[in-house]
Design an enzyme around this catalytic site. Structure first.
Site, PDB file in Angstrom:
ATOM      1  N   LEU A  54       0.814  -1.178   0.182  1.00  0.00           N
ATOM      2  CA  LEU A  54       0.003   0.106   0.020  1.00  0.00           C
ATOM      3  C   LEU A  54       0.730   1.195  -0.132  1.00  0.00           C
ATOM      4  O   LEU A  54       0.432   2.378  -0.443  1.00  0.00           O
ATOM      5  CB  LEU A  54      -1.114  -0.068   1.327  1.00  0.00           C
ATOM      6  CG  LEU A  54      -1.894  -1.129   1.382  1.00  0.00           C
ATOM      7  CD1 LEU A  54      -2.720  -1.103   2.664  1.00  0.00           C
ATOM      8  CD2 LEU A  54      -3.057  -0.885   0.181  1.00  0.00           C
ATOM      9  N   VAL A  72       4.095  -0.893   4.073  1.00  0.00           N
ATOM     10  CA  VAL A  72       2.692  -1.013   4.676  1.00  0.00           C
ATOM     11  C   VAL A  72       1.985  -2.028   3.431  1.00  0.00           C
ATOM     12  O   VAL A  72       2.087  -1.634   2.453  1.00  0.00           O
ATOM     13  CB  VAL A  72       1.988   0.020   4.866  1.00  0.00           C
ATOM     14  CG1 VAL A  72       0.304   0.142   5.236  1.00  0.00           C
ATOM     15  CG2 VAL A  72       2.649   1.254   5.634  1.00  0.00           C
ATOM     16  N   LYS A 109       1.605  -2.843   9.004  1.00  0.00           N
ATOM     17  CA  LYS A 109       2.675  -2.012   8.828  1.00  0.00           C
ATOM     18  C   LYS A 109       3.734  -2.990   9.629  1.00  0.00           C
ATOM     19  O   LYS A 109       3.668  -3.501  10.711  1.00  0.00           O
ATOM     20  CB  LYS A 109       2.544  -0.736   9.819  1.00  0.00           C
ATOM     21  CG  LYS A 109       3.536   0.357   9.364  1.00  0.00           C
ATOM     22  CD  LYS A 109       2.799   1.482  10.317  1.00  0.00           C
ATOM     23  CE  LYS A 109       3.401   2.728   9.787  1.00  0.00           C
ATOM     24  NZ  LYS A 109       2.738   4.097  10.410  1.00  0.00           N
ATOM     25  N   PHE A 139       9.333   2.886   9.057  1.00  0.00           N
ATOM     26  CA  PHE A 139      10.019   1.651   9.377  1.00  0.00           C
ATOM     27  C   PHE A 139      10.118   0.375   8.627  1.00  0.00           C
ATOM     28  O   PHE A 139      10.538  -0.762   8.886  1.00  0.00           O
ATOM     29  CB  PHE A 139       9.155   0.909  10.759  1.00  0.00           C
ATOM     30  CG  PHE A 139       9.148   2.131  11.949  1.00  0.00           C
ATOM     31  CD1 PHE A 139      10.493   2.554  12.495  1.00  0.00           C
ATOM     32  CD2 PHE A 139       8.224   2.997  12.259  1.00  0.00           C
ATOM     33  CE1 PHE A 139      10.372   3.659  13.422  1.00  0.00           C
ATOM     34  CE2 PHE A 139       7.980   3.821  13.304  1.00  0.00           C
ATOM     35  CZ  PHE A 139       9.219   4.082  13.987  1.00  0.00           C
ATOM     36  N   GLY A 140       9.373   0.623   7.293  1.00  0.00           N
ATOM     37  CA  GLY A 140       9.435  -0.534   6.603  1.00  0.00           C
ATOM     38  C   GLY A 140       8.140  -0.246   5.550  1.00  0.00           C
ATOM     39  O   GLY A 140       7.644   0.658   5.592  1.00  0.00           O
ATOM     40  N   ASP A 163       2.298  15.753  13.474  1.00  0.00           N
ATOM     41  CA  ASP A 163       2.659  15.537  12.222  1.00  0.00           C
ATOM     42  C   ASP A 163       1.330  15.518  11.329  1.00  0.00           C
ATOM     43  O   ASP A 163       1.165  14.666  10.309  1.00  0.00           O
ATOM     44  CB  ASP A 163       3.395  14.303  12.103  1.00  0.00           C
ATOM     45  CG  ASP A 163       4.231  13.920  10.727  1.00  0.00           C
ATOM     46  OD1 ASP A 163       4.391  14.941   9.884  1.00  0.00           O
ATOM     47  OD2 ASP A 163       4.865  12.903  10.592  1.00  0.00           O
ATOM     48  N   GLY A 201       6.689   3.274   4.667  1.00  0.00           N
ATOM     49  CA  GLY A 201       6.607   3.975   5.777  1.00  0.00           C
ATOM     50  C   GLY A 201       8.056   3.991   6.544  1.00  0.00           C
ATOM     51  O   GLY A 201       9.103   3.517   5.621  1.00  0.00           O
TER      52      GLY A 201
END
Ligand code: ATP
Length: 307
Positions: free
Chosen positions: A20, A28, A46, A25-26, A160, A23
């Site tokens: 999708l 999605v 995620k 951290f890795g 954010d 992100g």
């Protein structure tokens, strides 16, 4: 991770599919969750990437527990986490239309495409190609403000707020997402602040002057960012401050500057944004006041593209 113990999901119940988005951290991914006794459910997963530092894992789990503690129509719903063998996973409700920035830009493309008969435009039905309405933009803004009002009441500062961190579900309802920078500042203590000592990567274009100058974040600085989000809405996803590099924006906002709006932005849009960009945080409207204004003026935000 103790707070998450009640939210453990069996990894085998997940059928993970396409990507999708990407992100911090890795990536999605989309997945279908099949748990006994419940209908299959589409989710967004995620993952913490392989080889992440322990500090990153801590942040990842912090984001998950923040999300797990929230419950609002306009905040993306937390579904659970997978621990144990393999990388930690965080499961959220899947938002069909993806992030709001892409959603807006698709509509801009359709608006331009409709004018130029752009044959390469995405192939969608007539209803999809309809010009985005002031009513829809204003509703999206109201939903974002509603999420912020909820967070302010719980003493959570998001830090954010921007179009790319909002999602749009199948009913086109806005869901605030990406709580990676969110912090608890006090239980509904209005005006509570979070002072940031660490200088990491920050969303300069959306940041209030007091955050840029002193690293201070509050519900009022989220309202400043909401004003910038309003400019993204009416311009159908134009980058705030155009092509200016972040350092120039930092200087300009420090010196009293405000984000620009297209010349043909309507007076209500301008008035609303200007209130959000008051220099002194305590003089900005609360998110609840923004909700009330946008509910009464249901066509306050009109599309206004940069030419
Ligand atoms: P960043 O901090 O860089 O924005 P992140 O690690 O917080 O990234 P997200 O912004 O949450 O990651 O997700 C990255 C992208 O994945 C989003 O922009 C969106 O396109 C997609 N995405 C994330 N969550 C969902 C969801 N629940 N439903 C549909 N798409 C999603």
């Amino acid at each position: 991770a103790g707070a998450l113990a009640g939210y453990l999901v069996d990894r085998d119940a997940l059928a993970v599919d396409g990507r999708l988005g990407e992100g911090r951290f890795g990536c999605v991914r989309f997945a279908v969750l099949r748990e006994p006794g419940a209908p299959p459910r589409p989710v967004a997963v995620k993952a913490l990437r392989e080889g992440a530092a322990p500090a990153e894992e801590g942040e990842f789990l912090r984001e998950a527990s923040t999300l797990a503690s929230l419950d609002h129509e306009n905040v993306i719903r937390f579904v659970g986490v997978c621990a144990g063998d393999g990388p930690p996973l965080m499961l959220m409700e899947h938002a069909f239309f993806g992030d709001l920035l892409a959603y807006l830009r698709t509509r801009r493309h359709l608006v331009e495409g409709a004018a130029t008969e752009d044959a390469e435009g995405p192939c969608l039905g007539a209803e999809e190609a309809a010009h985005v309405s002031a009513a829809e933009l204003t509703r999206l803004a109201r939903e974002a403000a509603s999420a912020l009002g909820y967070l302010a009441g719980r003493g959570v500062v998001h830090r954010d707020v921007r179009a790319s961190n909002c999602l749009v579900d199948a009913r086109r309802t806005l869901k605030l997402s990406d709580f990676g920078l969110a912090r608890q500042v006090g239980a509904g203590d209005d005006g509570a602040e979070y002072a940031c000592r660490r200088r990491g990567l920050f969303p300069v274009l959306w940041m209030a002057p007091e955050s840029l100058k002193d690293g201070v974040f509050s519900s009022a600085s989220d309202v400043w960012s909401f004003g910038v989000l309003a400019t993204e809405l009416v311009t159908l996803g134009a980058r705030p401050f155009g092509a200016w590099p972040p350092l120039r924006v930092l200087q300009y906002v420090n010196d009293g500057g405000q984000p620009p709006l297209p010349p043909d932005a309507n007076p209500q849009t301008r008035a609303l944004a200007t209130l959000c960009w008051r220099r002194r945080p305590e003089q900005r409207p609360s998110a609840a006041e923004l909700v009330a204004y946008l509910a009464t003026n249901a066509r306050a935000l009109r599309p206004a593209l940069w030419r």
